[in-house]
Design a protein around this motif. Structure first.
Motif, PDB file in Angstrom:
ATOM      1  N   VAL A  86      -1.283  -3.978  -3.170  1.00 42.71           N
ATOM      2  CA  VAL A  86      -2.310  -5.335  -1.611  1.00 42.71           C
ATOM      3  C   VAL A  86      -1.145  -5.422  -0.354  1.00 42.71           C
ATOM      4  CG1 VAL A  86      -1.508  -7.334  -1.180  1.00 42.71           C
ATOM      5  CG2 VAL A  86      -2.348  -7.148  -3.812  1.00 42.71           C
ATOM      6  N   HIS A  87      -0.111  -4.296  -0.519  1.00 41.65           N
ATOM      7  CA  HIS A  87       0.805  -4.431   1.237  1.00 41.65           C
ATOM      8  C   HIS A  87      -0.408  -3.643   2.283  1.00 41.65           C
ATOM      9  CE1 HIS A  87       5.001  -5.287  -0.717  1.00 41.65           C
ATOM     10  NE2 HIS A  87       3.770  -6.266  -0.353  1.00 41.65           N
ATOM     11  N   PRO A  88      -0.928  -2.128   1.644  1.00 39.25           N
ATOM     12  CA  PRO A  88      -1.643  -1.624   2.734  1.00 39.25           C
ATOM     13  C   PRO A  88      -2.976  -2.708   3.143  1.00 39.25           C
ATOM     14  CG  PRO A  88      -1.602  -0.043   1.024  1.00 39.25           C
ATOM     15  CD  PRO A  88      -1.446  -1.636   0.690  1.00 39.25           C
ATOM     16  N   ARG A  89      -3.543  -2.914   2.501  1.00 42.73           N
ATOM     17  CA  ARG A  89      -4.474  -4.052   3.367  1.00 42.73           C
ATOM     18  C   ARG A  89      -3.912  -5.227   4.122  1.00 42.73           C
ATOM     19  NH1 ARG A  89      -6.255  -1.882  -2.163  1.00 42.73           N
ATOM     20  NH2 ARG A  89      -8.715  -0.934  -1.179  1.00 42.73           N
ATOM     21  N   VAL A  90      -3.062  -6.148   3.422  1.00 45.04           N
ATOM     22  CA  VAL A  90      -2.429  -6.617   4.682  1.00 45.04           C
ATOM     23  C   VAL A  90      -1.461  -6.192   5.856  1.00 45.04           C
ATOM     24  CG1 VAL A  90      -0.143  -8.297   4.595  1.00 45.04           C
ATOM     25  CG2 VAL A  90      -1.334  -7.942   2.724  1.00 45.04           C
TER      26      VAL A  90
END
Length: 199
Positions: A86-90
């Motif tokens: 999730v974090h890279p997309r966020v």
């Protein structure tokens, strides 16, 4: 001026974020973005279903956040997988929103509201770091009341994050949220004036 806003679970970060928004800050809300990037059939959604299985889906194919929370809050390795997906997309979407805000009005401070600002190292990309603070007993009491959790469940969720006492060390501004809403608001207003002056 780009500032990072963080705290711990049940410290009142969302309340403080809303106060900044009311004062005119451009808010980049990582939680809201995290919900956006895991909508059905988006790349992060597909990766989560591939890893955790269809048991994490509700009838409408959205992620069952309660079920996924139970998995990741009881297993650090599963939490790492979730974060890696999730974090890279966020971060990508947060960067896009920030660029849009700054294009609109370069003199308006932008505040990134990020629960894991310190843990992910994102604080290094911020001009200033704002930490919303309450002591752990207050945090525990508020979390149990807000989420109807047992003491054991509340402890597990609090322990899954960096201790709030450690986060204090990263703060350029510390907002103590143990008092009344008015006391918190006056601290937020003071920080806001300083951010605007530095922009």
């Amino acid at each position: 001026m780009i500032a990072g806003l963080t705290g711990g679970i049940a410290t009142g970060k969302s309340t403080v974020s809303n106060m900044f928004r009311q004062l005119g800050a451009a808010i980049v809300d990582a939680d809201r973005i995290a919900r956006l990037v895991v909508e059905p059939d988006r790349p992060a959604w597909r990766d989560l279903v591939a890893h955790f299985g269809e048991g994490i889906l509700l009838a409408d194919r959205t992620i069952d956040r309660v079920r996924l929370g139970q998995i990741v809050f009881s297993d650090a390795s599963q939490r790492e997988v979730l974060n890696r997906i999730v974090h890279p997309r966020v971060r990508e979407e947060a960067d896009r929103q920030t660029a849009d805000f700054l294009r609109e009005n370069p003199r308006r401070p932008v505040i990134h509201d990020v629960p894991l600002l310190i843990e992910t190292g994102l604080y290094r990309r911020m001009d200033k770091v704002i930490v919303v603070y309450v002591d752990e007993p207050t945090q525990m009491r508020r979390l149990m009341q807000r989420n109807c959790l047992s003491e054991e469940e509340a402890i597990r969720r609090i322990r899954a994050q960096m201790p709030i006492e450690q986060k204090k060390a990263y703060a350029d501004y510390l907002i103590d949220n143990r008092g009344t809403l008015e006391e918190t608001r006056s601290q937020v207003e003071r920080v806001w004036e300083e951010l605007k002056a530095a922009t």
